[in-house]
Design a protein around this motif. Structure first.
Motif, PDB file in Angstrom:
ATOM      1  N   UNK A 135      43.479 -31.673   7.405  1.00 46.62           N
ATOM      2  CA  UNK A 135      42.781 -32.476   8.321  1.00 46.62           C
ATOM      3  C   UNK A 135      42.778 -32.691   9.780  1.00 46.62           C
ATOM      4  N   UNK A 136      44.187 -32.136  10.022  1.00 49.15           N
ATOM      5  CA  UNK A 136      44.366 -31.808  11.700  1.00 49.15           C
ATOM      6  C   UNK A 136      43.626 -30.973  11.965  1.00 49.15           C
ATOM      7  N   UNK A 137      43.272 -29.588  11.457  1.00 50.31           N
ATOM      8  CA  UNK A 137      42.702 -28.613  11.845  1.00 50.31           C
ATOM      9  C   UNK A 137      41.074 -28.991  11.906  1.00 50.31           C
ATOM     10  N   UNK A 139      39.970 -31.869  12.196  1.00 46.78           N
ATOM     11  CA  UNK A 139      39.721 -32.928  13.338  1.00 46.78           C
ATOM     12  C   UNK A 139      39.886 -32.114  14.816  1.00 46.78           C
ATOM     13  N   UNK A 140      40.845 -31.187  14.865  1.00 46.96           N
ATOM     14  CA  UNK A 140      40.983 -30.569  16.103  1.00 46.96           C
ATOM     15  C   UNK A 140      39.990 -29.742  16.652  1.00 46.96           C
ATOM     16  N   UNK A 141      39.477 -28.908  15.547  1.00 47.00           N
ATOM     17  CA  UNK A 141      38.678 -27.538  15.668  1.00 47.00           C
ATOM     18  C   UNK A 141      37.467 -27.762  14.902  1.00 47.00           C
ATOM     19  N   UNK A 142      36.655 -28.493  14.361  1.00 44.01           N
ATOM     20  CA  UNK A 142      35.470 -28.491  13.633  1.00 44.01           C
ATOM     21  C   UNK A 142      34.415 -29.658  14.282  1.00 44.01           C
TER      22      UNK A 142
END
Lengths: 239, 239
Positions: A135-137, A139-142
């Motif tokens: 989820x972090x990836x 939210x952070x990167x998409x």
DNA sequence: CGCACCTTTGAATGAGATCAAAGATGGTGG
DNA sequence: CCACCATCTTTGATCTCATTCAAAGGTGCG
């Protein structure tokens, strides 16, 4: 129900099963919207979800809210009390729910009497950690579209594991604001993204019912990582 | 060194200490930039950081990278192999590092022979999970400036615990691109935010040295949640 | 010294937020 | 059973923060 969850990896002994079932004595129900745990307040109880949806969230000083995870049947909730006196997160009932409640000392007993269960709990916690990092990836990167897709993929696959999907359709009891709080978007923008996904034939909506029409494409857009099977080779012997 | 980490919560027995120290036999060094674990590849070994910095990250299909966490001395790395056959994340050496390496079966042994250590490992994993959720809230719900501040606060406080702060200054061996990958920003924007923080007197920079001039204000801007002390009342008795 | 990598700065662009208001939905009480 | 109200969804217009693109300085290492 925790029995099934842990029994996924290994065949539990009758003794282990009995100890797990002891956790599920004290049963409680909550109305949709009620807070089961509250950020900043002392907590020493854990919960196993029997029925309904919950979510855990963090509220920031500025008023923003980040939903961390949705919890379904057989999920273990409130583990944070094993490391913090005050709950670092708020747990809220998304729908009416029934949970089993027990105190954290029971977890200590489990570790002591059934080391393998302790290890299994650890493995589950690792799994959820990985889900959080995905989820972090996301939210952070998409993009916004990918984030919404990723949330749908996650929920879809988790519900399928629980047998909660009826011919491609799932009941999503979430407001667009909640989806926004989970994906780091505004409700307005979630609305636009959902509409776009529907227009492009990836999903179909009907009230709170969502059907995934093209799971492959949805996962691809979401850059959704389908994690490999777990593996219990390292676990200690059952006692 | 894991002894100190776990010994924070409780006084470990000599026996427990000895078992922990067994983990730290096999020692290895890596050059800055090398990958210790690689996303998608089989993994069954864990690491304890002895010296240097590492980070774990997820790389997306589109090429984007999300850094999940920085690892310092005494951190346990690679726990994902306890739930997944293939590593869900990449672990990279930020500086030259030395680690202790051991196979996941040793963790199984620990759970079996020292239930309390198992429980302590669980507690640490919960702590790191909360740290991840704080990051998630930061990235999902706060401004670029707050995100950079939050990362600085986190690193600053963790390094202080390890005694790595010399009169308010910390050595940050990170490129702005890495800070961006950790906060979900571009390197360019990280640069502007760092500059702004320095101009506003919150930090001072000198090469890779960063001094925190006003920790209170930095934490406030970051909406940084300082988590309460842990608490080991629920742990099983030592064996 | 020279090259690779990193930082800094500016200008243009764009994705998502914000503001506002009109439909839709559903639960509740009369 | 129906009417009403609160809540949620949808849509449009505008604005802003962060990205992107580009290029000029720094820094340190071989």
């Amino acid at each position: 129900m925790l029995v099934q969850r842990l029994g996924h990896l290994v065949r539990l002994t009758p003794d282990e099963q009995a100890s797990l079932r002891l956790l599920e004595g004290q049963r409680r129900s909550y109305r949709r919207g009620s807070q089961i745990l509250c950020q900043g307040e002392p907590a020493s109880e854990l919960f196993i979800v029997r029925d309904g949806w919950l979510h855990s969230s963090v509220v920031l000083g500025s008023g923003g809210r980040q939903i961390l995870r949705f919890h379904f049947r057989s999920d273990l909730v409130g583990g944070a009390c094993l490391a913090f006196r005050e709950s670092p997160e708020t747990v809220t009932a998304v729908t009416d729910v029934t949970v089993s409640q027990f105190s954290r000392e029971r977890i200590g007993d489990l570790f002591e009497n059934h080391p393998r269960i302790g290890a299994l709990l650890f493995a589950i916690s690792v799994e959820e950690r990985v889900s959080l990092t995905d989820r972090l990836a996301s939210i952070g990167r998409t993009s916004a579209r990918a984030r919404v897709s990723a949330l749908l993929c996650e929920l879809y696959q988790r519900m399928r594991l629980l047998g909660l999907i009826a011919d491609g359709g799932m009941q999503l009891p979430l407001t667009q604001e909640e989806i926004g709080d989970a994906t780091g978007l505004t409700a307005v923008h979630v609305n636009r993204m959902m509409r776009a996904l529907a227009e492009d034939g990836l999903i179909a909506r009907n009230g709170s019912q969502v059907r995934v029409l093209d799971e492959t494409r949805l996962c691809a857009e979401a850059q959704f990582a389908d994690r490999s099977e777990a593996d219990g080779d390292w676990l200690p012997r059952p006692r």
